[in-house]
Design a protein around this motif. Sequence first.
Motif, PDB file in Angstrom:
ATOM      1  N   ALA A  99       0.840  -1.205   0.000  1.00 37.04           N
ATOM      2  CA  ALA A  99       0.000   0.000   0.000  1.00 37.04           C
ATOM      3  C   ALA A  99       0.873   1.252   0.000  1.00 37.04           C
ATOM      4  O   ALA A  99       0.591   2.228  -0.701  1.00 37.04           O
ATOM      5  N   ALA A 151       1.017   4.095  -2.971  1.00 32.57           N
ATOM      6  CA  ALA A 151       0.852   5.525  -2.689  1.00 32.57           C
ATOM      7  C   ALA A 151       2.060   6.312  -3.166  1.00 32.57           C
ATOM      8  O   ALA A 151       1.916   7.399  -3.748  1.00 32.57           O
ATOM      9  N   ALA A 185       1.998   6.703  -7.015  1.00 33.80           N
ATOM     10  CA  ALA A 185       1.004   7.693  -7.444  1.00 33.80           C
ATOM     11  C   ALA A 185       1.460   9.111  -7.106  1.00 33.80           C
ATOM     12  O   ALA A 185       1.316  10.036  -7.914  1.00 33.80           O
ATOM     13  N   VAL A 205      -2.693  12.082   0.570  1.00 35.91           N
ATOM     14  CA  VAL A 205      -2.891  10.793  -0.085  1.00 35.91           C
ATOM     15  C   VAL A 205      -3.967  10.016   0.660  1.00 35.91           C
ATOM     16  O   VAL A 205      -3.908   9.879   1.881  1.00 35.91           O
ATOM     17  N   ILE A 218      -5.752   6.220   0.411  1.00 33.30           N
ATOM     18  CA  ILE A 218      -5.544   4.935  -0.256  1.00 33.30           C
ATOM     19  C   ILE A 218      -6.564   3.916   0.228  1.00 33.30           C
ATOM     20  O   ILE A 218      -6.917   3.895   1.403  1.00 33.30           O
ATOM     21  N   GLN A 272      -8.316  -0.258  -0.891  1.00 30.04           N
ATOM     22  CA  GLN A 272      -8.058  -1.502  -1.610  1.00 30.04           C
ATOM     23  C   GLN A 272      -9.382  -2.189  -1.907  1.00 30.04           C
ATOM     24  O   GLN A 272     -10.277  -2.229  -1.053  1.00 30.04           O
ATOM     25  N   TYR A 284      -5.081  -1.511  -5.459  1.00 25.22           N
ATOM     26  CA  TYR A 284      -5.021  -0.332  -4.591  1.00 25.22           C
ATOM     27  C   TYR A 284      -5.506   0.853  -5.407  1.00 25.22           C
ATOM     28  O   TYR A 284      -5.166   1.004  -6.580  1.00 25.22           O
ATOM     29  N   VAL A 339      -5.573   4.983  -5.274  1.00 27.54           N
ATOM     30  CA  VAL A 339      -4.898   6.088  -4.590  1.00 27.54           C
ATOM     31  C   VAL A 339      -5.462   7.398  -5.122  1.00 27.54           C
ATOM     32  O   VAL A 339      -5.415   7.669  -6.321  1.00 27.54           O
ATOM     33  N   ARG A 340      -6.009   8.190  -4.211  1.00 30.72           N
ATOM     34  CA  ARG A 340      -6.506   9.522  -4.565  1.00 30.72           C
ATOM     35  C   ARG A 340      -5.549  10.531  -3.959  1.00 30.72           C
ATOM     36  O   ARG A 340      -5.259  10.497  -2.762  1.00 30.72           O
ATOM     37  N   ILE A 341      -5.040  11.422  -4.806  1.00 31.59           N
ATOM     38  CA  ILE A 341      -4.147  12.491  -4.362  1.00 31.59           C
ATOM     39  C   ILE A 341      -4.951  13.782  -4.391  1.00 31.59           C
ATOM     40  O   ILE A 341      -5.396  14.222  -5.447  1.00 31.59           O
TER      41      ILE A 341
END
Length: 157
Positions: free
Chosen positions: A72, A76, A79, A104, A106, A108, A113, A115-117
């Motif tokens: 994970a 992250a 990304a 970040v 994260i 699953q 996974y 990942v939203r930034i």
Amino acid sequence: MLKAPRFMLIASLLVETGLLGTPLCNKRPDASPAASQSATGLPDAGAPSTQEAPIPWPKQDLPPLATLEGPAIQAAQAALQEVLKRFPKESEGQCAFSAKALEVVIGQEAGWYFVRINRRVDRCPGFGPGVTGLETDWFELYAVSPEGKLERYPYQP
């Protein structure tokens, strides 16, 4: 079989040393290097003398920000690096175009996974040049396959 007085003695020793009730993985095994160095009063002979502030090693159990699996963290990181590469080169070094202005999230699902930034320019004083108030609700979404392949969500060119 332990008799009650011996058991109580052992239990009280464990409580006093802090070993009872706290997972061993959260206990500091020794005093911080800074504390042991200041106790002797002498700097390490092999270390260069610098005037930097000492590291504020925690004296208590370290409260975690989060506990994540290694994969994970790798998802992250991949990304986050991708987002940083997409920022304009001429803005390098400005807070609004750095990791400081990003958060970040994260999750699953089905072995992938996601990942939203989120861009958080509000963490930068004055937002910086080239940043408008409209950019405060900006985010990127990435999927990381079980094999580690990174894909950006295709909502923008």
